[in-house]
Design a protein around this motif. Structure first.
Motif, PDB file in Angstrom:
ATOM      1  N   ARG A  29     -11.119  -0.675   1.737  1.00 55.83           N
ATOM      2  CA  ARG A  29     -12.110  -0.777   2.226  1.00 55.83           C
ATOM      3  C   ARG A  29     -13.457  -1.343   3.132  1.00 55.83           C
ATOM      4  O   ARG A  29     -12.711  -2.225   3.669  1.00 55.83           O
ATOM      5  CB  ARG A  29     -11.491  -2.272   0.594  1.00 55.83           C
ATOM      6  N   ASP A  30     -13.881  -1.127   3.869  1.00 48.01           N
ATOM      7  CA  ASP A  30     -14.789  -1.602   4.351  1.00 48.01           C
ATOM      8  C   ASP A  30     -14.009  -1.569   5.642  1.00 48.01           C
ATOM      9  O   ASP A  30     -14.389  -2.426   6.580  1.00 48.01           O
ATOM     10  CB  ASP A  30     -15.603  -2.630   4.406  1.00 48.01           C
ATOM     11  N   GLY A  31     -13.851  -0.581   5.690  1.00 40.16           N
ATOM     12  CA  GLY A  31     -13.064  -0.100   6.847  1.00 40.16           C
ATOM     13  C   GLY A  31     -11.338  -0.820   6.863  1.00 40.16           C
ATOM     14  O   GLY A  31     -10.377  -0.186   8.022  1.00 40.16           O
ATOM     15  N   LYS A  32     -10.585  -1.652   6.196  1.00 42.45           N
ATOM     16  CA  LYS A  32      -9.924  -2.165   6.261  1.00 42.45           C
ATOM     17  C   LYS A  32      -8.884  -1.458   5.411  1.00 42.45           C
ATOM     18  O   LYS A  32      -9.878  -1.275   3.880  1.00 42.45           O
ATOM     19  CB  LYS A  32     -10.111  -3.791   6.106  1.00 42.45           C
ATOM     20  N   ALA A  33      -7.796  -0.726   5.592  1.00 48.63           N
ATOM     21  CA  ALA A  33      -7.276  -0.474   4.710  1.00 48.63           C
ATOM     22  C   ALA A  33      -6.024  -1.135   3.933  1.00 48.63           C
ATOM     23  O   ALA A  33      -5.087  -1.288   4.512  1.00 48.63           O
ATOM     24  CB  ALA A  33      -6.330   0.754   5.079  1.00 48.63           C
ATOM     25  N   ASP A  34      -5.809  -1.182   2.782  1.00 50.78           N
ATOM     26  CA  ASP A  34      -4.855  -1.911   1.829  1.00 50.78           C
ATOM     27  C   ASP A  34      -3.674  -0.541   0.951  1.00 50.78           C
ATOM     28  O   ASP A  34      -4.776  -0.025   0.080  1.00 50.78           O
ATOM     29  CB  ASP A  34      -5.666  -2.676   0.813  1.00 50.78           C
ATOM     30  N   TRP A  35      -2.273  -0.405   1.565  1.00 49.01           N
ATOM     31  CA  TRP A  35      -1.271   0.064   0.897  1.00 49.01           C
ATOM     32  C   TRP A  35      -1.015  -0.442  -0.210  1.00 49.01           C
ATOM     33  O   TRP A  35      -0.400  -1.411  -0.074  1.00 49.01           O
ATOM     34  CB  TRP A  35      -0.482   0.294   2.243  1.00 49.01           C
ATOM     35  N   ILE A  36      -0.727   0.690  -1.436  1.00 53.58           N
ATOM     36  CA  ILE A  36       0.176  -0.272  -2.982  1.00 53.58           C
ATOM     37  C   ILE A  36       1.697   0.342  -2.783  1.00 53.58           C
ATOM     38  O   ILE A  36       0.880   1.792  -3.250  1.00 53.58           O
ATOM     39  CB  ILE A  36      -1.302  -0.474  -3.255  1.00 53.58           C
ATOM     40  N   ASP A  37       2.962   0.023  -3.280  1.00 51.00           N
ATOM     41  CA  ASP A  37       3.612   0.452  -2.946  1.00 51.00           C
ATOM     42  C   ASP A  37       3.222   1.423  -4.565  1.00 51.00           C
ATOM     43  O   ASP A  37       3.185   0.245  -5.815  1.00 51.00           O
ATOM     44  CB  ASP A  37       4.505  -0.128  -3.580  1.00 51.00           C
ATOM     45  N   GLN A  38       3.658   2.821  -5.064  1.00 54.70           N
ATOM     46  CA  GLN A  38       3.565   3.181  -6.410  1.00 54.70           C
ATOM     47  C   GLN A  38       4.466   2.690  -7.313  1.00 54.70           C
ATOM     48  O   GLN A  38       4.170   2.962  -8.620  1.00 54.70           O
ATOM     49  CB  GLN A  38       3.009   4.810  -6.490  1.00 54.70           C
ATOM     50  N   GLN A  39       5.153   2.499  -7.088  1.00 56.66           N
ATOM     51  CA  GLN A  39       6.755   1.958  -7.337  1.00 56.66           C
ATOM     52  C   GLN A  39       6.226   0.639  -8.149  1.00 56.66           C
ATOM     53  O   GLN A  39       6.867   0.138  -9.495  1.00 56.66           O
ATOM     54  CB  GLN A  39       7.968   2.411  -7.481  1.00 56.66           C
ATOM     55  N   ASP A  40       6.381  -0.475  -7.411  1.00 55.69           N
ATOM     56  CA  ASP A  40       6.418  -1.691  -7.962  1.00 55.69           C
ATOM     57  C   ASP A  40       4.440  -2.099  -7.720  1.00 55.69           C
ATOM     58  O   ASP A  40       5.105  -3.397  -8.045  1.00 55.69           O
ATOM     59  CB  ASP A  40       7.677  -2.613  -6.614  1.00 55.69           C
ATOM     60  N   GLU A  41       4.688  -1.719  -7.227  1.00 58.24           N
ATOM     61  CA  GLU A  41       3.060  -2.210  -7.374  1.00 58.24           C
ATOM     62  C   GLU A  41       2.663  -3.499  -6.927  1.00 58.24           C
ATOM     63  O   GLU A  41       1.676  -4.295  -7.176  1.00 58.24           O
ATOM     64  CB  GLU A  41       1.871  -2.180  -8.686  1.00 58.24           C
ATOM     65  N   TYR A  42       2.894  -2.770  -5.179  1.00 58.77           N
ATOM     66  CA  TYR A  42       2.423  -4.301  -4.553  1.00 58.77           C
ATOM     67  C   TYR A  42       2.816  -3.464  -3.302  1.00 58.77           C
ATOM     68  O   TYR A  42       2.560  -2.905  -2.374  1.00 58.77           O
ATOM     69  CB  TYR A  42       4.336  -5.789  -3.868  1.00 58.77           C
TER      70      TYR A  42
END
Length: 90
Positions: A41-54
């Motif tokens: 998002r606008d050059g900033k990476a947000d990483w989301i865990d695929q198991q617990d979605e955090y």
């Protein structure tokens, strides 16, 4: 497959990848590996865990997921007067 530093390149938005995270502690370093998706998002990476979605912090590198293991199968074709059947067996 090689690890790719997040400074060099990010994966496609929403694509599931393996990620390596660092706690950033030079005296007692610790690393973790997760399956995650990246949302840029606008050059900033947000990483989301695929198991617990955090949200995951400290991601330093990523790589594409390997292909899943598949048992080898023998495929045989059987034909009848009106249909063609495929039999799959180990």
């Amino acid at each position: 497959m090689e690890w790719i530093k997040v400074e060099d390149r990010l994966p496609e938005n929403g694509k599931r990848v393996l990620v390596t995270c660092s706690n950033g502690n030079k005296d007692f370093p610790a690393f973790s590996i997760y399956i995650a998706s990246c949302y840029n998002r606008d050059g900033k990476a947000d990483w989301i865990d695929q198991q617990d979605e955090y949200a995951i912090n400290g991601v330093v590198a990523w790589m594409p997921l390997p292909k899943p293991f598949v048992e080898p199968y023998i495929i045989e074709q059987f034909e009848t007067y009106d249909n063609c059947f495929w039999q799959i067996r180990q």
